[in-house]
Design an enzyme around this catalytic site. Structure first.
Site, short mmCIF file in Angstrom:
data_model
loop_
_atom_site.label_atom_id
_atom_site.label_comp_id
_atom_site.label_asym_id
_atom_site.label_seq_id
_atom_site.Cartn_x
_atom_site.Cartn_y
_atom_site.Cartn_z
N ASP A 1 0.85 -1.19 0.00
CA ASP A 1 0.00 0.00 0.00
C ASP A 1 0.89 1.25 0.00
OD1 ASP A 1 -3.00 0.93 0.64
OD2 ASP A 1 -1.60 2.23 1.74
N ILE A 2 0.60 2.20 -0.90
CA ILE A 2 1.40 3.43 -0.98
C ILE A 2 1.03 4.31 0.21
CG2 ILE A 2 1.97 5.44 -2.38
CD1 ILE A 2 1.10 3.85 -4.84
N GLU B 1 -4.58 2.39 -4.27
CA GLU B 1 -3.13 2.38 -4.18
C GLU B 1 -2.59 1.05 -3.67
OE1 GLU B 1 -4.62 4.58 -0.44
OE2 GLU B 1 -5.28 4.18 -2.48
#
Length: 542
Positions: free
Chosen positions: A420-421, A463
Site C-alpha cells: 500500500d502506498i 493504491e
C-alpha cells in the site's frame, strides 16, 4: 472445532496409510473423513476425502467401488476449482476403468487429467497423469507407446521435488518394461523371451535399480521393486540372482505384515523352483505353502496363481491337476483378451464417429473459433488494470483459485504480499490525480522489475498492489519484499512530486495448507496494517 481438527488429522492419516500400503485402514479413515466433511458443510475437504477413498479402494483391488467414488466427487471438485484434487480423481478413475477393461471411458478422463495438469504447471501431477494415460494405451495393446509415455512421466517427475511422484514414475516404467518383456508369460510353456523382449527386461532391471535407491527405508516400496526384479530375472534365466531377490522380497513382506505379499512371495518361490528343474517341489509349494485365499484376492495375483500351477503340474506329469489349472487360467486369458478387444473396438468406433462429426461440423468450428478469439480478447481486457497494465483483482482471484488449496504437495508453495502506498491521498490532493496516476504506473514498473518473470503482480484497487512469489518460503520472500521497499524509497520521485518521497507499507505471509483465498489475503492485509501502525515505510511478515 474438535470435529474439524479430527477431520484434518484424518486427511493426513489417509496419506500416511497410502504410503505404507494400509489400504483397509485408509478406506475406513477416508470414509469417516468424507462423512464428517459433508455433515460440517466443508465441500473442499469432502472432495479430498473422496479422492483418498477412491485411491485406497483402487489399491485394495475394489476397482468398481473406486470408479464410483471418484466419479461421484469429480463434479464437486471441478465446481469448487480444486484442480489438484480433480486431477487426482481423474487419474484414479482412469486406472479403475483400465482394471475393469473400459478403455473408452478411461481415455477421455486420462486426457483431461493430463491437460489440466499441464495447465496447472505441476510436474508431479503431469507425471502421474502421463502414467495413467500409459495404462490406457497398454490396455489397448500398444506397449511401445505406453513405454514412451512412461519415459516422459519419468522426465516430468525428475523436475518435481516430491519423492513419491519420482518413485511412482520410475517403478511404473520398470513394471511396464518387465510386462513387455514377459508379455507371452501368461501362455503355457517355459519363458523364452525374444531378443527385443530380453532388451526390455534388461532395461527394466536397470530402471528398477533407480526405483530401489528411491525406496530405501520404505518397506512397501522396496517390496514392489524386489518383485519386479524377480520377474525380470526369471524371464532372463538368471536364477541365482532371482533367488537372492526372492529372499529380499520375503523379508520385506514379513516386515510389512502383508498377507497378499507373502502369497506373492510363495508364488515367486514356486516359479524359481520350477525354473530350477524342481517341478515336484514347485507343486508341493503351490499346494501347501501358498495362501490360496490371499493369492486369489486380486486379479493379477489370481492369473499368476493359475499359470504357475499349470506349468508346475504339467512339468511334474500331474496331468489332471495341470488340466484343471489350464482351464481356470484360460478363462482369465480369454477374459483379458475380450476386454482388450472390446476396449479397442469401442475406441475405434468412437474415432469413426468423431471423424464423421468433424466433417459435418467444420463450418461451425470455424465460426466458433472466430467467436472464441473475440471472447479471448475481451477476457484478457477484463483481467487487466487499464491504468498500470498489471493484472487486476479479478485476475488475482482466478490465479488464487487455480493454486489453492495447497494440499499435500499438490501445488508449489508461495508467499503473498500486499503493498500500500503511504499517504497516497496527499499526493492526489496536492498534485492532482494525473500525477497520482503517474505515481501508480511508476510503482507498477518498480514492482514488476524487481521480481522474477514467473512471479505475479496485480493492482487490486486504489493504491494497493499484490505480489505472489512462487516457491518462496517466508524468509526468502521477506528479503525480496524488503529489497522492493528500499527500491521504492530510494527512487527519484522529483519529476512527479518535487520535494517529497514516496514510500510503501507491506504485509507478507506464506500460503498454508487448507488456506482459501480470503484467509490468505486477510492475513497479509492484517500484516500490512500492522506496518502502517508501526510508522509506515516498512515490511511486516508472519
Amino acid at each position: 472445532m474438535e470435529r474439524t481438527d479430527q477431520l484434518l488429522a484424518d486427511l493426513k492419516e489417509c496419506e500416511a496409510a497410502s504410503l505404507v500400503g494400509a489400504h483397509d485402514v485408509g478406506i475406513e479413515i477416508a470414509a469417516r473423513a468424507l462423512k464428517t466433511a459433508k455433515e460440517c458443510g466443508l465441500l473442499p475437504e469432502a472432495a479430498l476425502a473422496a479422492a483418498w477413498l477412491a485411491e485406497h479402494q483402487l489399491r485394495r483391488g475394489e476397482s468398481e467401488k473406486a470408479a464410483e467414488s471418484a466419479l461421484a466427487a469429480l463434479a464437486d471438485a471441478d465446481a469448487l476449482g480444486l484442480h489438484g484434487v480433480g486431477i487426482k480423481l481423474r487419474n484414479t478413475l482412469t486406472r479403475a476403468c483400465c482394471q475393469l477393461g473400459r478403455a473408452d471411458e478411461a481415455l477421455p478422463e486420462a486426457m483431461q487429467a493430463l491437460g489440466r495438469a499441464r495447465t496447472l504447471g505441476a510436474p508431479g501431477l503431469v507425471s502421474r497423469s502421463l502414467s495413467s494415460l500409459a495404462g490406457v494405451v497398454e490396455l489397448l495393446g500398444d506397449h511401445p507407446h505406453a513405454i514412451t509415455l512412461l519415459h516422459k512421466a519419468d522426465e516430468e517427475a525428475q523436475r518435481d521435488r516430491d519423492k513419491v511422484a519420482q518413485f511412482a514414475a520410475v517403478v511404473n516404467l520398470a513394471g511396464a518394461l518387465c510386462r513387455s518383456g514377459r508379455k507371452l508369460a501368461h501362455l503355457p510353456g517355459p519363458l523364452a523371451p525374444t531378443e527385443a523382449q530380453a532388451a526390455d527386461l534388461r532395461e527394466a532391471l536397470a530402471v528398477v535399480q533407480r526405483a530401489t535407491a528411491l525406496a530405501r527405508g520404505h518397506v512397501r516400496w522396496e517390496m514392489v521393486c524386489a518383485e519386479i526384479e524377480c520377474l525380470a530375472l526369471e524371464a532372463l534365466g538368471r536364477l541365482q540372482e532371482m533367488r537372492a531377490a526372492i529372499d529380499r522380497h520375503r523379508a520385506f513382506a514379513i516386515q510389512a505384515k502383508a498377507p497378499d505379499a507373502r502369497a506373492e512371495n510363495e508364488l515367486l518361490n514356486a516359479d524359481w523352483l520350477l525354473a530350477s528343474g524342481r517341478a515336484v517341489e514347485a507343486c508341493e509349494a503351490l499346494d501347501h505353502r501358498v495362501d490360496a485365499a490371499a493369492a486369489q484376492r486380486n486379479e493379477g495375483c489370481r492369473r499368476w496363481w493359475w499359470r504357475s500351477r499349470y506349468r508346475a503340474f504339467k512339468a511334474a506329469g500331474s496331468d489332471a491337476q495341470a488340466l484343471a489349472a489350464l482351464e481356470s487360467m484360460m478363462v482369465q486369458v480369454r477374459r483379458d483378451r475380450e476386454l482388450s478387444l472390446n476396449a479397442q473396438a469401442r475406441v475405434l468406433l468412437g474415432e469413426v464417429r468423431m471423424e464423421v462429426a468433424q466433417q459435418e461440423l467444420a463450418q461451425l468450428r470455424l465460426e466458433a473459433e472466430e467467436l472464441r478469439e473475440r471472447a479471448d480478447v475481451a477476457t484478457q481486457k477484463s483481467l487487466l488494470d487499464p491504468l498500470t497494465g498489471l493484472a487486476n483483482r479479478r485476475a488475482l482471484d482466478a490465479r488464487l483459485m487455480a493454486v489453492l488449496p495447497m494440499r499435500h504437495g499438490q501445488a508449489e508453495g508461495f508467499s503473498l504480499a500486499i503493498i500500500d502506498i503511504d499517504h497516497f491521498k496527499q499526493i492526489n490532493d496536492g498534485w492532482g490525480h494525473d500525477v497520482g496516476d503517474a505515481v501508480l504506473r511508476e510503482i507498477a514498473k518498480l514492482l514488476t522489475g524487481g521480481v522474477r518473470g514467473g512471479d505475479f503482480v496485480a493492482r487490486i484497487g486504489g493504491e494497493e498492489f499484490v505480489i505472489l512469489l512462487w516457491g518462496q518460503a517466508l524468509a526468502d520472500a521477506s528479503l525480496v519484499c524488503e529489497r522492493l521497499r528500499q527500491q521504492v524509497q530510494a527512487h527519484d520521485w522529483s519529476r512527479f512530486v518535487p520535494g517529497r518521497d514516496v514510500t510503501v507499507s507491506m504485509g507478507l505471509t506464506c500460503a498454508q495448507p487448507l488456506d482459501d483465498a480470503a484467509q490468505l489475503l486477510r492475513r497479509a492485509d492484517q500484516w500490512m496494517y500492522t506496518a502502517k501502525r508501526e510508522g509506515r515505510n516498512r515490511l511486516q511478515a508472519g
